[in-house]
Design an enzyme around this catalytic site. Structure first.
Site, short mmCIF file in Angstrom:
data_model
loop_
_atom_site.label_atom_id
_atom_site.label_comp_id
_atom_site.label_asym_id
_atom_site.label_seq_id
_atom_site.Cartn_x
_atom_site.Cartn_y
_atom_site.Cartn_z
N HIS A 57 -32.88 8.43 -37.77
CA HIS A 57 -32.18 8.60 -36.57
C HIS A 57 -33.38 9.19 -35.37
O HIS A 57 -32.81 9.93 -34.85
CB HIS A 57 -30.73 8.95 -36.65
N ARG A 90 -25.38 3.23 -36.27
CA ARG A 90 -24.87 3.93 -37.00
C ARG A 90 -24.02 3.70 -38.66
O ARG A 90 -24.10 2.62 -38.51
CB ARG A 90 -22.98 4.60 -35.91
N GLU A 147 -25.37 11.79 -42.46
CA GLU A 147 -26.67 12.81 -41.99
C GLU A 147 -26.52 14.29 -41.85
O GLU A 147 -25.77 14.35 -41.54
CB GLU A 147 -27.57 11.78 -40.43
C1 DGY Z 1 -27.45 7.86 -29.61
O1 DGY Z 1 -28.24 7.46 -28.31
O2 DGY Z 1 -25.76 8.18 -29.51
C2 DGY Z 1 -28.67 8.22 -30.45
O3 DGY Z 1 -27.57 7.57 -31.57
C3 DGY Z 1 -28.91 8.99 -31.08
O4 DGY Z 1 -27.41 10.15 -31.22
#
Ligand code: DGY
Length: 317
Positions: A279, A232, A261
């Site tokens: 992402h 993240r 994002e």
């Molecule tokens: C997750 O699995 O949380 C990925 O980041 C997709 O949003």
């Protein structure tokens, strides 16, 4: 009557949306221009499909007063307000396990892309610099290097399993040492960064890890070090990352996730030693199909009165 389900983002491949359409009356929010009006029209929805990034906040839960179940297409729980869901008696499912391999593959791809200058080299060819007689600077090899994992859950361990082929040494940082893992524990993140050539961020997002990777960690990783983030954006202090890279105190970064994002700071976009992806760590047909199937199965379980297959951990909230 099919139960009404709000879907925040189109899930792919097409089989996933087809399966949802077969069983539910869908309110597809990405298709609407007036979100408030669309939510009003969906006020009897009993289900919500969201993603790890889009999550679900209390305002959204309030806008859907009949909501009983949230099915997350992702493993990250940081964007879903779990205490708010629990307080409203809403069941929450997510997709652990099925995306481990896809995300781990991407981490390895990012390490190789940055260390072997794949993206920089591609630009170098396309913009004519190679043809003009210049040479791209040398890359470096991951073989035998030390990789530090910030977070050593399913994904980190799979990244290490893949990197074993390169003979890397592995360290990990977690709040507590883990039993039976094939990497050495570092209880101090700065110390781990000092010892690492590459740091892979693969911990959960949320308040507990916000800005954990700050200037002190990045400087410790050093002018030859590589930061990879497939977790993240919130875990890395983005202004510190930019300043450290600009000062030459960090060698390179390969980032799939960002603080805000889909906006990515111009300063990062301008740097040759930074690899940027939108992402997409879980974005393969195979992985997204497996995730989508689990999203659908969690909803199906709920609406047939069975326990969710993969409920989000809600104990102790
Ligand atoms: C997750 O699995 O949380 C990925 O980041 C997709 O949003």
């Amino acid at each position: 009557m099919k139960p009404e389900v709000v879907v925040l983002s189109r899930l792919g491949p097409p089989e996933v949306m087809e399966a949802l359409e077969t069983s539910y009356q869908l309110h597809c929010l990405w298709e609407v221009s007036d979100r408030q009006a669309a939510l009003k029209a969906a006020s009897s929805a009993r289900g919500l499909v969201t993603t790890g990034s889009l999550g679900a906040d209390p305002a959204l839960m309030d806008a859907l007063p009949e909501l009983e179940v949230i099915s997350i297409n992702g493993v990250g729980l940081d964007a879903v307000d779990l205490p708010a869901a629990k307080a409203r008696g809403i069941a929450v499912g997510y997709t652990p396990g099925v995306l481990t391999e896809g995300v781990a593959d991407m981490a390895v791809a990012l390490i190789l892309a940055a260390s072997r200058k794949l993206v920089e080299g591609d630009r170098f060819v396309r913009n004519g610099t190679w043809a003009s007689g210049e040479k791209l600077a040398l890359g470096w090899s991951i073989r035998g290097k030390t990789v530090g994992f910030l977070g050593f859950g399913r994904i980190g361990r799979e990244v290490l399993r893949l990197l074993a082929a390169f003979g890397v040494k592995a360290l990990y940082h977690e709040p507590k040492a883990l039993e039976g893992v094939s990497a050495d524990y570092c209880n101090d993140l700065v110390t781990m960064a000092e010892k690492s050539d590459v740091m892979v961020v693969c911990c959960a997002g949320g308040e507990a890890t916000r800005n954990l990777v700050d200037a002190s960690v990045l400087k410790a990783l050093g002018p030859k070090g590589l930061l990879v983030n497939i977790a993240r954006g919130s875990v890395v202090c983005e202004p510190d990352l930019i300043a450290t890279l600009e000062a030459g105190h960090l060698g390179a970064a390969a980032l799939d996730v960002f603080a805000d994002e889909p906006r990515v700071p111009q300063a990062l976009q301008a740097m040759e030693n930074v690899v940027l992806t939108p992402h997409i760590a879980s974005a393969t047909t195979e992985t997204r199909l497996a995730m989508g199937r689990l999203v659908v199965e969690n909803l199906a379980a709920y609406f047939s009165g069975k326990p969710l297959l993969t409920p989000a951990p809600m104990d102790g909230l």
